[in-house]
Motif scaffolding. Sequence first.
Motif, short mmCIF file in Angstrom:
data_model
loop_
_atom_site.label_atom_id
_atom_site.label_comp_id
_atom_site.label_asym_id
_atom_site.label_seq_id
_atom_site.Cartn_x
_atom_site.Cartn_y
_atom_site.Cartn_z
N SER A 240 0.83 -1.20 0.00
CA SER A 240 0.00 0.00 0.00
C SER A 240 0.86 1.25 0.00
O SER A 240 0.56 2.23 -0.69
CB SER A 240 -0.93 -0.01 1.22
N LYS B 260 2.45 1.78 -3.44
CA LYS B 260 1.46 2.10 -4.46
C LYS B 260 0.96 3.54 -4.34
O LYS B 260 0.73 4.22 -5.36
CB LYS B 260 0.28 1.13 -4.36
N GLN B 261 0.80 4.02 -3.11
CA GLN B 261 0.18 5.32 -2.90
C GLN B 261 1.18 6.46 -2.80
O GLN B 261 0.85 7.60 -3.16
CB GLN B 261 -0.66 5.28 -1.61
#
Length: 347
Positions: A60, A63-64
């Motif tokens: 996460s 990805k962010q």
Amino acid sequence: PPCQIMGNVNSVGLSFAFASSAADACHEAAQKVVVSSYTTHPDLSLAIKSGIIAITFLASYFKQEVDAWKKFVATFRNRDFLLAWVVSGAINVSANLMMIVGMKRGQISDTVPFLSLSPIFLLGSGYIFLGESMDRRGMLGVATVALGGLWLSRASVKTNKEGSTSEVKVRQSLTSALRLPPGADLYTLVALIHSISSAFDKRGVRAAAAPMLYGGTISSTVSLCSLLKFLWLSSKKKKKLNEEQSPVAHDATNFKAAYRLPGIFCRVVETMPSLAPTLSACVLKMIAYWCQLKANKHIYSAQLSAIRKSGMLLVLLLGRVMFNEEVASKLLPVSTMLAGVGLLAAI
């Protein structure tokens, strides 16, 4: 200099804290099922659970986050982050292993409530490591939560004495000096060391590029250490099994028996029915930890630690429904703890 808590606690922080409390309570019930199922290798269950959480959090983050690798390297060069990682990582590994042993010894309605003592310990560690201090109402709230936890321990001891089997009575004799229910001594120690890790968690979250990066790092540490312990214990068992075998007994069947035990994937396949509660515990812990990291950015550590104890009432309910534990005499002490939580939420 020590800072005083503002008149109005951030509502976002409170929401995350209460959500973390509920998820953590459900996690404890799922973890009790896991510990009961993985009677031989609970460390493997912990490694799987923490590994899934670590992969999810780190994936996460990458990805962010913009310029994730650059910020990743900068974070691991930050002294505050490294210090928080070392201290909190070591504490989380030790705490998880002790909680597994404590959960095996006692009921979740007897052991888990002793974690309510961590806000009291955190008053000291939060002041020392973070410079955080509370006003009188905040201290009264934390003290009320801890008082309810101690009252609950007395109720637990009384219940165990009234309906204990001979095996439980033997275990109770070991803790009779402190009048603690089985497993509560370990959970009290966990509450103490968690008060230190909570203070360092806040420093780590502040120093990290994102809360997910810090959470993934700590979960990776717990997973790796649990896996290494599992492999070490399995290696010892394999060596002992080989020493007990005669030279003529090394046929294919005995070879398979000797090496099936330490095989991670074989062990997972053999315990497939227990993977469902493991995955449930994993998801619940992930939610609890994510909410905890978010709340850490908005409210003080002692407040967060105390508010997360409000899930004890849910722990009692789950203990009754899932494990048929006696909880009637424990409702009033838990309500006292919740009153303390209310004081904290109102400051």
